[in-house]
Design a protein around this motif. Sequence first.
Motif, PDB file in Angstrom:
ATOM      1  N   GLU A 182       0.827  -1.205   0.000  1.00 32.84           N
ATOM      2  CA  GLU A 182       0.000   0.000   0.000  1.00 32.84           C
ATOM      3  C   GLU A 182       0.861   1.256   0.000  1.00 32.84           C
ATOM      4  O   GLU A 182       0.559   2.231  -0.699  1.00 32.84           O
ATOM      5  CB  GLU A 182      -0.937  -0.005   1.206  1.00 32.84           C
ATOM      6  CG  GLU A 182      -2.057  -1.020   1.106  1.00 32.84           C
ATOM      7  CD  GLU A 182      -3.011  -0.740  -0.040  1.00 32.84           C
ATOM      8  OE1 GLU A 182      -3.253   0.458  -0.351  1.00 32.84           O
ATOM      9  OE2 GLU A 182      -3.524  -1.701  -0.635  1.00 32.84           O
ATOM     10  N   PRO A 206      -3.975  -8.114  -7.583  1.00 38.98           N
ATOM     11  CA  PRO A 206      -5.207  -7.318  -7.711  1.00 38.98           C
ATOM     12  C   PRO A 206      -5.126  -5.982  -6.994  1.00 38.98           C
ATOM     13  O   PRO A 206      -5.833  -5.037  -7.354  1.00 38.98           O
ATOM     14  CB  PRO A 206      -6.281  -8.224  -7.094  1.00 38.98           C
ATOM     15  CG  PRO A 206      -5.540  -9.191  -6.232  1.00 38.98           C
ATOM     16  CD  PRO A 206      -4.222  -9.400  -6.883  1.00 38.98           C
ATOM     17  N   ARG A 207      -4.256  -5.889  -5.982  1.00 38.25           N
ATOM     18  CA  ARG A 207      -4.097  -4.606  -5.283  1.00 38.25           C
ATOM     19  C   ARG A 207      -3.514  -3.553  -6.223  1.00 38.25           C
ATOM     20  O   ARG A 207      -3.886  -2.376  -6.155  1.00 38.25           O
ATOM     21  CB  ARG A 207      -3.187  -4.787  -4.057  1.00 38.25           C
ATOM     22  CG  ARG A 207      -3.765  -5.717  -3.001  1.00 38.25           C
ATOM     23  CD  ARG A 207      -2.734  -6.047  -1.933  1.00 38.25           C
ATOM     24  NE  ARG A 207      -1.566  -6.739  -2.495  1.00 38.25           N
ATOM     25  CZ  ARG A 207      -0.525  -7.165  -1.783  1.00 38.25           C
ATOM     26  NH1 ARG A 207      -0.504  -6.966  -0.470  1.00 38.25           N
ATOM     27  NH2 ARG A 207       0.489  -7.792  -2.359  1.00 38.25           N
ATOM     28  N   ASN A 210      -6.219  -2.510  -8.826  1.00 38.78           N
ATOM     29  CA  ASN A 210      -7.224  -1.611  -8.253  1.00 38.78           C
ATOM     30  C   ASN A 210      -6.809  -0.146  -8.318  1.00 38.78           C
ATOM     31  O   ASN A 210      -7.651   0.747  -8.304  1.00 38.78           O
ATOM     32  CB  ASN A 210      -7.530  -2.000  -6.805  1.00 38.78           C
ATOM     33  CG  ASN A 210      -8.361  -3.255  -6.702  1.00 38.78           C
ATOM     34  OD1 ASN A 210      -9.035  -3.644  -7.659  1.00 38.78           O
ATOM     35  ND2 ASN A 210      -8.311  -3.913  -5.556  1.00 38.78           N
ATOM     36  N   TYR A 211      -5.494   0.120  -8.359  1.00 34.80           N
ATOM     37  CA  TYR A 211      -4.998   1.488  -8.436  1.00 34.80           C
ATOM     38  C   TYR A 211      -4.968   2.023  -9.867  1.00 34.80           C
ATOM     39  O   TYR A 211      -4.786   3.218 -10.081  1.00 34.80           O
ATOM     40  CB  TYR A 211      -3.581   1.558  -7.855  1.00 34.80           C
ATOM     41  CG  TYR A 211      -3.513   1.828  -6.370  1.00 34.80           C
ATOM     42  CD1 TYR A 211      -3.182   3.101  -5.888  1.00 34.80           C
ATOM     43  CD2 TYR A 211      -3.749   0.836  -5.442  1.00 34.80           C
ATOM     44  CE1 TYR A 211      -3.098   3.351  -4.531  1.00 34.80           C
ATOM     45  CE2 TYR A 211      -3.673   1.069  -4.080  1.00 34.80           C
ATOM     46  CZ  TYR A 211      -3.345   2.336  -3.625  1.00 34.80           C
ATOM     47  OH  TYR A 211      -3.270   2.585  -2.267  1.00 34.80           O
ATOM     48  N   LYS A 215      -6.596  -0.589 -17.455  1.00 31.49           N
ATOM     49  CA  LYS A 215      -6.381  -1.994 -17.107  1.00 31.49           C
ATOM     50  C   LYS A 215      -6.390  -2.835 -18.375  1.00 31.49           C
ATOM     51  O   LYS A 215      -7.430  -2.991 -19.012  1.00 31.49           O
ATOM     52  CB  LYS A 215      -7.467  -2.461 -16.132  1.00 31.49           C
ATOM     53  CG  LYS A 215      -7.532  -1.617 -14.855  1.00 31.49           C
ATOM     54  CD  LYS A 215      -8.704  -1.992 -13.973  1.00 31.49           C
ATOM     55  CE  LYS A 215      -8.781  -1.074 -12.761  1.00 31.49           C
ATOM     56  NZ  LYS A 215      -9.917  -1.418 -11.863  1.00 31.49           N
TER      57      LYS A 215
END
Length: 226
Positions: A182, A206-207, A210-211, A215
């Motif tokens: 993070e 996936p983290r 997500n940002y 994609k």
Amino acid sequence: MSYIIELKAVNKVYGKGNNTVVALDYIDLAIPQRAFTTISGPSGSGKSTLLNIVGFLVAPTKGDIVFDNEKIEFDDFDTMADFRLQKLGFIFQSFNLIPVLSALENVMVPLMIRKDIGVDERKQRAEKLLTAVGLGDRARQRPDELSGGQKQRVAIARALVGEPKVILADEPTANLDTESTETILRIMRDINEQFGTAFIFSTHDPRVVNYAKQKVSLRDGRIVAN
């Protein structure tokens, strides 16, 4: 919309004769200026090949690559090396720091062969970037004295020190815990938003996806979502 990188009918084939593998199957892709783009897909989907082509490390078998409105020719090794040095930065999942150098010295490495940048400016840039990634007080420490997340922050600073237009990151969070991931993603997002540096990630995480603002999903060498 303006684009920093465009791939036009890009095909990449490895091998010869009956032993060929199609890694990329005539794909078209436009990556915007100030991009925060992820390239994802299962193993063998072509994402590493795509990242290597976008990073001008591998030439396509067919098709054209346009970088900031300039068509790229892959036939001159020295020219391409200079292009990568001045236009691109790289971040790797294994950090690739030099063990015997301090954090500050590691950040300065890409500038060592830049004749247009003096010693004092190299140091000033490196110190500024280490402070920007929260490691101003760790400049003299060597990699074995840093955590995984701190090493990756040094790697980010190193990628940025040449003031590139694009940062390419290959699975940059693969060896990091949730908190470090993070932190790293926030740092890169802030740099993207503040300075307009484009980030392109190859990732399973996936983290990271997500940002992303863009994609890109690959399967069998083809783009299935963008």
